[in-house]
Structures are given as structure tokens and as C-alpha cells.
Design a protein around this motif. Structure first.
Motif, PDB file in Angstrom:
ATOM      1  N   UNK A   1     -11.903   2.173  -0.549  1.00 53.70           N
ATOM      2  CA  UNK A   1     -11.050   3.424  -0.491  1.00 53.70           C
ATOM      3  C   UNK A   1     -10.910   3.490   0.929  1.00 53.70           C
ATOM      4  N   UNK A   2      -9.408   3.487   1.277  1.00 53.69           N
ATOM      5  CA  UNK A   2      -9.200   4.270   2.750  1.00 53.69           C
ATOM      6  C   UNK A   2      -9.257   5.550   2.393  1.00 53.69           C
ATOM      7  N   UNK A   3      -8.106   6.303   3.340  1.00 51.61           N
ATOM      8  CA  UNK A   3      -8.162   7.681   3.332  1.00 51.61           C
ATOM      9  C   UNK A   3      -8.504   8.573   2.219  1.00 51.61           C
ATOM     10  N   UNK A   4      -8.755   9.826   1.737  1.00 46.16           N
ATOM     11  CA  UNK A   4      -9.695  10.252   2.795  1.00 46.16           C
ATOM     12  C   UNK A   4     -11.173   9.899   2.666  1.00 46.16           C
ATOM     13  N   UNK A   5     -11.366   9.077   1.917  1.00 45.36           N
ATOM     14  CA  UNK A   5     -12.989   8.593   1.590  1.00 45.36           C
ATOM     15  C   UNK A   5     -13.605   7.609   2.638  1.00 45.36           C
TER      16      UNK A   5
ATOM     17  N   UNK B   1     -10.751  13.186   7.367  1.00 49.55           N
ATOM     18  CA  UNK B   1     -10.458  11.594   7.192  1.00 49.55           C
ATOM     19  C   UNK B   1      -9.015  10.982   7.304  1.00 49.55           C
ATOM     20  N   UNK B   2      -8.261  11.777   7.943  1.00 49.38           N
ATOM     21  CA  UNK B   2      -6.829  11.062   8.263  1.00 49.38           C
ATOM     22  C   UNK B   2      -7.129  10.406   9.545  1.00 49.38           C
ATOM     23  N   UNK B   3      -6.015   9.630   9.854  1.00 47.46           N
ATOM     24  CA  UNK B   3      -6.072   9.106  11.121  1.00 47.46           C
ATOM     25  C   UNK B   3      -4.902   9.571  12.206  1.00 47.46           C
ATOM     26  N   UNK B   4      -5.486   9.947  13.345  1.00 48.10           N
ATOM     27  CA  UNK B   4      -4.573  10.526  14.469  1.00 48.10           C
ATOM     28  C   UNK B   4      -3.866   9.225  15.076  1.00 48.10           C
ATOM     29  N   UNK B   5      -2.739   9.248  15.224  1.00 51.61           N
ATOM     30  CA  UNK B   5      -1.977   8.035  15.447  1.00 51.61           C
ATOM     31  C   UNK B   5      -0.511   8.322  16.356  1.00 51.61           C
ATOM     32  N   UNK B   6      -0.093   7.329  17.083  1.00 50.65           N
ATOM     33  CA  UNK B   6       1.224   7.512  17.728  1.00 50.65           C
ATOM     34  C   UNK B   6       2.250   7.548  16.851  1.00 50.65           C
ATOM     35  N   UNK B   7       3.151   8.463  16.925  1.00 50.75           N
ATOM     36  CA  UNK B   7       4.621   8.421  16.033  1.00 50.75           C
ATOM     37  C   UNK B   7       5.562   7.519  16.674  1.00 50.75           C
ATOM     38  N   UNK B   8       5.871   7.708  17.852  1.00 50.05           N
ATOM     39  CA  UNK B   8       6.644   6.934  18.644  1.00 50.05           C
ATOM     40  C   UNK B   8       6.989   7.557  19.955  1.00 50.05           C
ATOM     41  N   UNK B   9       7.490   6.652  20.901  1.00 48.42           N
ATOM     42  CA  UNK B   9       7.619   7.128  22.281  1.00 48.42           C
ATOM     43  C   UNK B   9       9.081   6.528  22.367  1.00 48.42           C
TER      44      UNK B   9
ATOM     45  N   UNK C   1       0.645  -1.260   0.102  1.00 48.18           N
ATOM     46  CA  UNK C   1       0.188   0.066  -0.047  1.00 48.18           C
ATOM     47  C   UNK C   1       0.773   1.228   0.043  1.00 48.18           C
ATOM     48  N   UNK C   2       0.243   2.424   0.030  1.00 45.55           N
ATOM     49  CA  UNK C   2       1.209   3.727   0.209  1.00 45.55           C
ATOM     50  C   UNK C   2       0.675   4.355   1.552  1.00 45.55           C
ATOM     51  N   UNK C   3       1.665   4.939   2.197  1.00 45.76           N
ATOM     52  CA  UNK C   3       1.420   5.462   3.516  1.00 45.76           C
ATOM     53  C   UNK C   3       2.086   6.743   3.656  1.00 45.76           C
ATOM     54  N   UNK C   4       1.256   7.867   3.931  1.00 48.08           N
ATOM     55  CA  UNK C   4       1.768   9.282   3.964  1.00 48.08           C
ATOM     56  C   UNK C   4       1.434   9.501   5.495  1.00 48.08           C
ATOM     57  N   UNK C   5       2.688  10.045   6.155  1.00 49.00           N
ATOM     58  CA  UNK C   5       2.710  10.331   7.713  1.00 49.00           C
ATOM     59  C   UNK C   5       3.325  11.578   7.866  1.00 49.00           C
ATOM     60  N   UNK C   6       2.745  12.288   8.788  1.00 49.35           N
ATOM     61  CA  UNK C   6       3.343  13.654   9.275  1.00 49.35           C
ATOM     62  C   UNK C   6       3.335  13.691  10.570  1.00 49.35           C
ATOM     63  N   UNK C   7       4.579  13.936  11.167  1.00 51.49           N
ATOM     64  CA  UNK C   7       4.954  14.179  12.708  1.00 51.49           C
ATOM     65  C   UNK C   7       4.234  15.372  13.126  1.00 51.49           C
TER      66      UNK C   7
ATOM     67  N   UNK D   1       3.156  12.296  18.097  1.00 53.04           N
ATOM     68  CA  UNK D   1       2.135  11.981  17.408  1.00 53.04           C
ATOM     69  C   UNK D   1       2.042  12.119  16.042  1.00 53.04           C
ATOM     70  N   UNK D   2       1.165  11.806  15.226  1.00 53.44           N
ATOM     71  CA  UNK D   2       1.432  11.744  13.850  1.00 53.44           C
ATOM     72  C   UNK D   2      -0.249  11.801  13.219  1.00 53.44           C
ATOM     73  N   UNK D   3      -0.081  12.435  11.922  1.00 52.24           N
ATOM     74  CA  UNK D   3      -1.412  12.138  11.078  1.00 52.24           C
ATOM     75  C   UNK D   3      -0.929  11.178  10.039  1.00 52.24           C
ATOM     76  N   UNK D   4      -1.886  10.320   9.623  1.00 60.72           N
ATOM     77  CA  UNK D   4      -1.586   9.404   8.501  1.00 60.72           C
ATOM     78  C   UNK D   4      -2.812   9.171   7.720  1.00 60.72           C
ATOM     79  N   UNK D   5      -2.291   9.032   6.344  1.00 59.95           N
ATOM     80  CA  UNK D   5      -3.299   8.619   5.388  1.00 59.95           C
ATOM     81  C   UNK D   5      -2.838   7.415   4.701  1.00 59.95           C
ATOM     82  N   UNK D   6      -3.901   6.494   4.258  1.00 55.52           N
ATOM     83  CA  UNK D   6      -3.292   5.310   3.689  1.00 55.52           C
ATOM     84  C   UNK D   6      -4.088   5.059   2.406  1.00 55.52           C
ATOM     85  N   UNK D   7      -3.248   4.361   1.511  1.00 57.06           N
ATOM     86  CA  UNK D   7      -3.742   3.917   0.262  1.00 57.06           C
ATOM     87  C   UNK D   7      -3.712   2.499   0.239  1.00 57.06           C
ATOM     88  N   UNK D   8      -4.758   1.534   0.115  1.00 58.68           N
ATOM     89  CA  UNK D   8      -4.846   0.408   0.331  1.00 58.68           C
ATOM     90  C   UNK D   8      -3.791  -0.403  -0.826  1.00 58.68           C
ATOM     91  N   UNK D   9      -3.835  -0.007  -1.924  1.00 61.43           N
ATOM     92  CA  UNK D   9      -3.166  -0.759  -3.227  1.00 61.43           C
ATOM     93  C   UNK D   9      -2.143   0.124  -3.728  1.00 61.43           C
TER      94      UNK D   9
END
Length: 548
Positions: free
Chosen positions: A399-403, A331-339, A314-320, A348-356
Motif C-alpha cells: 500500500x502506498x499513501x497514507x500507509x 503520509x503524503x508526498x511533498x513534490x514539485x508541481x511545475x516551474x 494507479x490513482x493519483x491525487x495531487x493538490x497545488x 509545489x504540491x502534495x500528492x497521494x498515490x494508490x498503486x492499483x
């Protein structure tokens, strides 16, 4: 009990690992080593890095993709095969390059993994109850619909940062409890088998086996905060399992034994436990990051506002977003970036995912058979001057993000008799670039005032110059590929190396990162807008394809 190499029912024999030694890397006594186990969707591998961040050696092996119900979009893996193939990689590299496994110089091992993929097993027998249900499996669409109720897909977004989707582990876990009789029976057996039931994502499963689960010695049962944040069962604010969420998902089926059936949530960078056997016996597991978070970290994107896009299956765009937990209204995901350690700040990060993304090219190769190898897609795509009006929306599993449309299906739009396989290859590649722009725009809208000057890229398809140039053009900003393209494995190695003293701070990690190639936009504005508006029309054609 370890299963045999060969699965007699299908005659499938897992392929032997291929190894690679990087002869230009420093391996003399001036450097220490850190290993990364990188368990992806289609293959697993080990890469050993030195303390300069150079890859010294690697071994990779595929494992079988099971599609037991193609019409229903099911996708499974054999959990034992994933572990066995991972261990075969370790042993193959150790045999080829024993100097990388010298007792006191291999300081630690980091784990990175496809996220969300879910396994249920019994601690006493060590046997999985069922195959692993993969992240892109859509069998839980009905469960999602039922759970939405009147609140819709954002029912748990405030607590988890995630929409309700087939993508996340809790829906898969519920499916397992509903559909695997042995599992349901054991879970209900409070005084007997109940406390032996274990659920976990792939990081948890692999660490469980690496630390003695395969030998029935007291194994370690943990997950890290990044993997836990993708289950729909963790409260983002407290970073702990949330009983209200657990009750919402499973309460009507079983009295869920959280204390024994879910792993302990720990930080992404701390000494966890030593490996129990094989070439890495005694080496501490010291880092865990979900694959996209690992790529963000491996790209040294350690400041708020830095972003990367990984083009893999898939393709994954992530912003710290730094220590701010930014809720998404686009339609983005709010997720943990790292600890980085039990007492460290959580990023934390925002992420959008493309499944294929890359899997579309595999589909052209294996299912349509219009190319023989993945690189051929680039030369065929380059055989035409542009897409000449052909668009491909690869919504194979919705379709994943943002749909967030699980009803969407793939479609080729704008075909004429003049189009040939070169156009199909080009449209297949361009689809990832269009979708990445949709994600980037949504993220910038969520983080008002943030505009990205450039996008760091990695993953297999970032080696495709045609796609990267088109990506720069359609985004109208520069696209930068690092020297070390194995950013996912490198991120896991960084996490383990920080916990074992190989590196002391993220400043050292930023210093290791360096660029290999930059693409700058060169397309005329009018041409870019023509493609973009056509893509926006094409994507709508994929919606609501329950037309049977």
C-alpha cells in the motif's frame, strides 16, 4: 542499434498503433499546433492539440509488460520498445493527418511520462544495460529495509519530501548497480567506460533518443524538476542533485560520477532541443512534466488549494500548494508541481498515490477472466444494488499513501456464498473511491484550514459514472470531469506551448479549461459511514501478509 519488431524469444510482436482523428477540431490556418508525447505504464501515444486546446489527432500503441518474477513483484519494460512504439505512433499519425505536422505550424512538443521508472544505458553503444524497472516494481524492498536503518522510512523526507520506498528511482538504481555486473564494472572504470554511463527516468531516455541518441549525434541529456523530484536524489530546497543523498544510496558500491551519470535538471517549460528525425524533425522539445503533474496542469489547477485525481493504472491525487513547500505529517508526498521557465517561481504540491486502480480492472479481465472488457466492469457492478458487504483491498504491491506498507497484499473481505462476480466488480471499483478519500483527508490535515469544495477528475476510470457518483458520495463533495479528458497530454502540450509562444500565460490556460460533467453527493450520512467504517476494517486485513 535498433532492435527488430519481433522479440523471437517470446514471439511477442508489439501491436501497431491505432489512430484517431477528431473531425470537429479546428485545423484551419487560424490555429497553431502543439504535440504531446504521453508515455504511460501500459501504452504510449501522441496527441496533437490546436491553440484552442482541442485534440486534433492521436495515435496510441501498447508495449509489453514483463513480469519476470511474479512472486517477487518484479515489473519491467524494454526501453528500446518504449521508444520504438512512441515513434511508430508519431509516424502513424503523420501518415494519417500530415496537415498536423506542417513545418511552421507545429510549434513544439511536450513530453509527459510515468515517473520513477528507471533506465541505465551506455552513451557510446546506445544500449541499455538492463530493462527499465517500473515504478510499481517492489524488488527493492530489502534495499529499502537496509537503508531505513534506525531512522525508518522518513530518513530522507526532510530533504526530498519523500519517504523511503520501492516506488522511487534511487532504490531501483541501487538495485541495478548491485545486480548488473556490466553496469557495476563500467561505473568503476573511471578512465574508460565510467563517463559513458547514463541513468534516467523515461523523460530523459526518450528525449536523449529524440535529440540524436538513436543516431549517435550529440544528444540532449536532461530531466525536468518534476521528474527529478521523484528520484530520492534531489534536494527539494535547491532543486539540484544532492551529493549526501547520492553517497547514502551508492557510496558503499561505487564512487558515483554525478556529473556524467545523472541528467541536467531544467524547468518544465523551456525550449530544449529540436527533434532529430522523423515526422517531427526540427520541432523543438519545449516541455517536460511527470504524468501526474501534467494532469494537474492540464486541469488548469494553477492556484494553491486546487486538486485533481487521475484514475489510470494507479490513482493519483495531487493538490497545488502554490509556492509553499508543505511538509506532510500524514503520509503524503511533498513534490514539485511545475516551474514554467528557468527563471519562474517553483510551484509545489502534495500528492497521494494508490498503486492499483485501473490495473485492478485489467486483472479482473486478464488474470481472473471474469470480464471480457474493462467497460463490462461497470455494467456488472451496476447489476447489484450495493457491495452487499464485500470489500476488496487491491494491495497487489503493498500500500502506498497514507500507509506505506510494502508488506501489504491484496484481499477480498466479507465474502459469502451469495456474492458473485458483480459484487467483485463493484468492490474493485469502490476500492479506488475509498482510497481517494483517505488521501484527500490526509491532505486537508496537512494543509490546515484547507477544505476542497470539489475534486477535478480525469483518466480512464473517470468515464465510469457509477464510480464517479460513488466517489462524490463517499467524499461528500462534488466531483467534476473536464471536457478534455486527456489532461495528462494536454498539460504537457500547455508546457510546450507556453515556451514557444502558442500561449502567453496561465490565464489563457484557465480560460481553455471547461467542465463536461459534475456529480453531486446524494448518499445518506448513515449509509456512507457504514461503508467507510467497514473499509477501514478491511484495509487492516491486508497488512503483514508475509505469512508464508
Amino acid at each position: 542499434a535498433m532492435s527488430s519488431d519481433k522479440d523471437t524469444s517470446t514471439g511477442y510482436a508489439p501491436p501497431a498503433p491505432s489512430t484517431k482523428i477528431f473531425s470537429d477540431a479546428t485545423v484551419d490556418s487560424s490555429v497553431d499546433f502543439v504535440a504531446a508525447l504521453d508515455i504511460g505504464t501500459s501504452s504510449c501515444r501522441i496527441i496533437v492539440f490546436n491553440s484552442k486546446g482541442e485534440a486534433c489527432g492521436s495515435a496510441q500503441a501498447e508495449f509489453e509488460q514483463l513480469f519476470p518474477n511474479p512472486g517477487g513483484g518484479w515489473h519491467e519494460h524494454r526501453p528500446m520498445e518504449i521508444y520504438e512504439q512512441t515513434m511508430r505512433c508519431v509516424e502513424a499519425l503523420a501518415k494519417e493527418a500530415p496537415s498536423l505536422f506542417v513545418k511552421d505550424r507545429l510549434k513544439g512538443v511536450g513530453i509527459t511520462n510515468m515517473r520513477e521508472t528507471t533506465v541505465a544505458w551506455n552513451a557510446k553503444t546506445g544500449e541499455p544495460y538492463y530493462n527499465a524497472i517500473v515504478w510499481d516494481d517492489v524488488r527493492t524492498a530489502d534495499i529499502v529495509k537496509r537503508m531505513e536503518g534506525s531512522d525508518g522510512i522518513d530518513r530522507f523526507r526532510d530533504v526530498t519530501g519523500l519517504p523511503l520506498s520501492t516506488y522511487f528511482s534511487a532504490t531501483k538504481l541501487r538495485w541495478l548497480i548491485e545486480n548488473v555486473p556490466d553496469l557495476q564494472r563500467d561505473l568503476k572504470d573511471k578512465d574508460g567506460e565510467g563517463p559513458n554511463v547514463r541513468f534516467g527516468t523515461i523523460d530523459t531516455w526518450i528525449i536523449y533518443l529524440l535529440t540524436g541518441g538513436a543516431l549517435n549525434e550529440a544528444p540532449t541529456y536532461v530531466t525536468d524538476i518534476t521528474n527529478a523530484s521523484r528520484t530520492l536524489l534531489m534536494k527539494l530546497e535547491t532543486r539540484s542533485w544532492d551529493e549526501k543523498l547520492i553517497d547514502a544510496f551508492f557510496g558503499d558500491l561505487v564512487d558515483f560520477p554525478t556529473a556524467t551519470a545523472l541528467p541536467k535538471i531544467i524547468s518544465s517549460s523551456e525550449v530544449i532541443a529540436p527533434c532529430h528525425s522523423g515526422a517531427m524533425k526540427g520541432v523543438p522539445i519545449a516541455g517536460i512534466l511527470g504524468d501526474q503533474q501534467a494532469a494537474l496542469f492540464g486541469q488548469a489547477a494553477v492556484s494553491a488549494g486546487e486538486a485533481k485525481c487521475t484514475y489510470g493504472t494507479g490513482a493519483f491525487l495531487m493538490m497545488n500548494t502554490g509556492t509553499d513547500c508543505v511538509p506532510s505529517t500524514h503520509g503524503m508526498l511533498t513534490t514539485v508541481a511545475y516551474q514554467l521557465g528557468p527563471k519562474a517561481d517553483v510551484f509545489f504540491a502534495l500528492e497521494g498515490s494508490i498503486s492499483h486502480a485501473g490495473s485492478v480492472i485489467q486483472w479482473l479481465r486478464d488474470k481472473l477472466q471474469i470480464i471480457q472488457s474493462a467497460p463490462e466492469s461497470e455494467s456488472l457492478a451496476a447489476s447489484v444494488p450495493n457491495n452487499e458487504g464485500l470489500y476488496f483491498v487491491p494491495a497487489f504491491a503493498g500500500l502506498f499513501a497514507p500507509y506505506w506498507r510494502s508488506d501489504a497484499r491484496g484481499c477480498l473481505v466479507g465474502m459469502t456464498a451469495g456474492h458473485h462476480r458483480g459484487h467483485v466488480c463493484r468492490a474493485s471499483l469502490e476500492a479506488s473511491a475509498y482510497q481517494a478519500r483517505e488521501l484527500l483527508e490526509a491532505m486537508e490535515n496537512d494543509c490546515e484550514g484547507t477544505t476542497l469544495a470539489s475534486l477535478k477528475v480525469d483518466g480512464g476510470m473517470s468515464m465510469n459514472s457509477l464510480l464517479m457518483q460513488f466517489q462524490a458520495d463517499i467524499l461528500n463533495r462534488s466531483v467534476v470531469r473536464p471536457k478534455i479528458n486527456e489532461t495528462t497530454a494536454l498539460g504537457a502540450a500547455f508546457a510546450a506551448g507556453l515556451a514557444t509562444g502558442v500561449w502567453t500565460s496561465t490565464d489563457e490556460i484557465v480560460a481553455i479549461w471547461s467542465e463536461s460533467k459534475t456529480w453531486t453527493p446524494s448518499m445518506a450520512e448513515a449509509e456512507k459511514e457504514k461503508y467507510w467504517s467497514a473499509w477501514k476494517k478491511a484495509i487492516v486485513k491486508s497488512f503483514d501478509s508475509n505469512f508464508f
